[in-house]
Design a protein around this motif. Structure first.
Motif, PDB file in Angstrom:
ATOM      1  N   VAL A 294      -0.215   2.786 -12.569  1.00 51.24           N
ATOM      2  CA  VAL A 294       0.540   2.056 -11.496  1.00 51.24           C
ATOM      3  C   VAL A 294       1.299   3.021 -10.512  1.00 51.24           C
ATOM      4  CG1 VAL A 294       2.309   0.404 -11.067  1.00 51.24           C
ATOM      5  CG2 VAL A 294       0.576  -0.095 -12.807  1.00 51.24           C
ATOM      6  N   GLY A 297      -0.297   4.579  -7.851  1.00 49.30           N
ATOM      7  CA  GLY A 297      -0.566   3.863  -6.747  1.00 49.30           C
ATOM      8  C   GLY A 297      -2.140   3.235  -7.041  1.00 49.30           C
ATOM      9  N   ALA A 299      -3.025   0.891  -8.217  1.00 47.85           N
ATOM     10  CA  ALA A 299      -3.077  -0.661  -8.185  1.00 47.85           C
ATOM     11  C   ALA A 299      -2.419  -1.057  -6.989  1.00 47.85           C
ATOM     12  CB  ALA A 299      -2.163  -1.332  -9.295  1.00 47.85           C
ATOM     13  N   GLY A 300      -2.348  -0.151  -5.930  1.00 47.97           N
ATOM     14  CA  GLY A 300      -1.763  -0.690  -4.861  1.00 47.97           C
ATOM     15  C   GLY A 300      -0.203   0.081  -4.573  1.00 47.97           C
ATOM     16  N   GLU A 301       0.320  -0.168  -3.446  1.00 45.69           N
ATOM     17  CA  GLU A 301       1.574   0.561  -2.977  1.00 45.69           C
ATOM     18  C   GLU A 301       2.471  -0.261  -3.985  1.00 45.69           C
ATOM     19  OE1 GLU A 301       4.262   2.958  -1.382  1.00 45.69           O
ATOM     20  OE2 GLU A 301       1.838   3.086  -1.160  1.00 45.69           O
ATOM     21  N   VAL A 302       3.374   0.719  -4.373  1.00 46.45           N
ATOM     22  CA  VAL A 302       4.356   0.051  -5.487  1.00 46.45           C
ATOM     23  C   VAL A 302       5.828   0.095  -4.592  1.00 46.45           C
ATOM     24  CG1 VAL A 302       6.076   0.651  -7.549  1.00 46.45           C
ATOM     25  CG2 VAL A 302       3.417   1.026  -7.455  1.00 46.45           C
ATOM     26  N   ARG A 307       9.177   0.974  -8.179  1.00 43.79           N
ATOM     27  CA  ARG A 307       9.070   2.222  -8.633  1.00 43.79           C
ATOM     28  C   ARG A 307      10.110   2.915  -9.665  1.00 43.79           C
ATOM     29  NH1 ARG A 307       5.717   6.343  -7.775  1.00 43.79           N
ATOM     30  NH2 ARG A 307       4.590   5.242  -6.259  1.00 43.79           N
TER      31      ARG A 307
END
Length: 508
Positions: A294, A297, A299-302, A307
């Motif tokens: 996670v 990145g 799973a996409g932008e955090v 974060r």
């Protein structure tokens, strides 16, 4: 008013052939002679001048204290006084100068240093002008009764111990005492054990071998020897010590403690620890891996706020995995299942890998590493993975307790028989009272900075176990406020032994 008994004083004066004018004393000569003979046979008699110098002693005095008469005459009476008797000496001296009879017990000193207990009565002698000129002391030896009383009191106390206790002589190994717990264990009464020896109690007992084991005790090299006995169905921990009876005779003291319950509890604890560790390892590894993905990145932008929370969770998961791995290592150590595959390995590579593997941890504390001693190639026969674990533990431990922005000194030294790897920091040091237990499990040195107390307390225990498995040793020097040096000292193996079979090291 004087309290000196007239008849005894007359006898004493006659015995020493003193010439004191006294018109009021009329004596029967034959009666005095009988009294003198009885006094001489049953009492320890001495005559000293006003300064405490010995003028006369009788035969029993000489026999009791072990000196020749010529060694005593002209010497101070304090020759036979032990250090604990100075208060009594002052009391007697004061009584004699004030014309008072003194009576009491004294612990005096034989020529060989042993104790002589006496019941003492001292009388002052004055001349016709009232000047104190001499003192006569009449003593009875009560050493044997004091020893009996001392033994009786000690035995009464020891009978209450739950652990078995046995005492036996250091030469013939003959029993002199067993407490109630020991007699119950062996099924003996007091009349059964008296006169018997260890050889008569233990089948196939070898006195010579036992005395070889006990020799360090007899020579004063150790204060006790501890071992496990398998002479019965239950395991017993035996603590062997050396003591001395009241008369100075050395004796062995053996304390027997049934440790079946303790071993069962330790086994249950180890099994529980192993079960928990194995059950935690897989889910924690998954959690750590998922958090890492996670954060990367995948799973996409955090979002920034998320974060920060994920990074905290990832660090804590990483720490939990470290704890579990340490516990599993300790399980292997306790079971004797930690294997070591030795092979020649370049120390320069070992140092480089250890620093790179712990670079992120060192960066947390702004700590650098200074490598020394590699001007010439050095080859170490070791298990490289396990030795990286040792250096990693020592480096992170040094970083944790170093002053910020300082360096750790990582060095190697080679001599004809050994290779020494050293990790030196310049931090707060280890308190003196913590140094003796620093290699024990779950032990950490104190720190005022709680952020530095984030270890498991297992690292140094694992370091010692791995080094023991390499047939080496770990040494430590530390001074508070100056820093700490850990030295891993390993045997320098010959070319013939560069590729030994896999070894299994057992350490605790």
């Amino acid at each position: 008013m004087r309290r000196t008994p007239i008849k005894l004083l007359q006898s004493a004066l006659s015995y020493f052939d003193l010439r004191v004018e006294s018109k009021s004393i009329a004596t029967d000569r034959s009666l005095i002679e009988h009294e003198i003979e009885a006094l001489n046979a049953h009492s320890i008699v001495s005559l000293v001048n006003a300064a405490g110098v010995i003028l006369e002693v009788n035969k029993l005095f000489v026999e009791t204290f072990g000196y020749g008469e010529e060694e005593l005459l002209g010497q101070p009476i304090t020759t036979i006084y032990s250090n604990s008797e100075w208060a009594n000496y002052e009391a007697i001296h004061t009584a004699m100068n004030t014309d008072i009879c003194w009576t009491g017990e004294q612990r005096l000193k034989h020529k060989d240093g042993s104790n002589v207990w006496t019941r003492t009565t001292s009388y002052p002698l004055y001349d016709t002008d009232g000047n104190h000129i001499k003192s006569i002391s009449i003593r009875t030896d009560v050493t044997n009764s004091k020893l009996v009383d001392s033994e009786r009191d000690m035995h009464a106390a020891l009978h209450m111990f739950q652990d078995g206790m046995l005492m036996f002589t250091t030469d013939t190994l003959r029993f002199t005492y067993m407490n109630r717990a020991a007699m119950e264990r062996w099924g003996w009464s007091e009349s059964d054990y008296m006169g018997k020896t260890l050889a008569g109690m233990i089948p196939d007992f070898e006195p010579r071998k036992f005395l070889e084991i006990a020799q360090p005790l007899l020579e004063g090299d150790v204060s006790e020897i501890v071992y496990i006995s398998d002479l019965s169905a239950d395991p017993y921990e035996i603590t062997l010590q050396l003591t001395h009876a009241a008369d100075g005779t050395p004796r062995f003291v053996s304390i027997e403690r049934n440790i079946a319950g303790r071993l069962a509890l330790e086994k249950a604890k180890d099994e529980f620890t192993a079960t928990v560790s194995h059950e935690l390892r897989s889910p924690l590894t998954s959690i750590k891996g998922g958090l890492g993905l996670v954060l990367s990145g995948a799973a996409g932008e955090v979002p920034a706020k998320a974060r920060g929370l994920l990074e905290i969770a990832h660090r804590n998961a990483d720490r939990l995995v470290l704890i579990v791995n340490d516990m599993l290592d300790l399980e292997k150590i306790a079971a004797g299942q930690m294997a070591f595959t030795l092979r020649p390995y370049d120390v320069a590579n070992l140092f480089d890998e250890a620093v790179r593997a712990n670079e992120a941890y060192l960066a947390q504390y702004n700590i650098g590493v200074r490598i020394e001693g590699l001007e010439q190639p050095v080859t170490l026969v070791c298990d490289p993975d396990r030795m990286l674990q040792v250096l990693g533990n020592l480096l992170t431990n040094a970083a944790k307790f170093s002053s910020k922005n300082s360096d750790i000194r990582l060095s190697v030294n080679v001599d004809p028989t050994e290779i020494t790897l050293s990790v030196q920091d310049y931090g707060m040091g280890i308190p003196q009272d913590a140094q003796e237990t620093i290699f024990e499990r779950f032990t950490q040195a104190r720190s005022n900075d709680r952020t530095r107390m984030n270890g498991t307390g297992l690292g140094l225990s694992i370091v010692k176990a791995i080094v023991d498995g390499h047939e080496g040793r770990v040494e430590m020097d530390s001074t508070e406020g100056v820093g700490t040096t850990f030295r891993v000292i390993l045997p320098r193996r010959s070319e013939v032994a560069l590729s030994p079979p896999a070894l299994t090291g057992v350490a605790s």
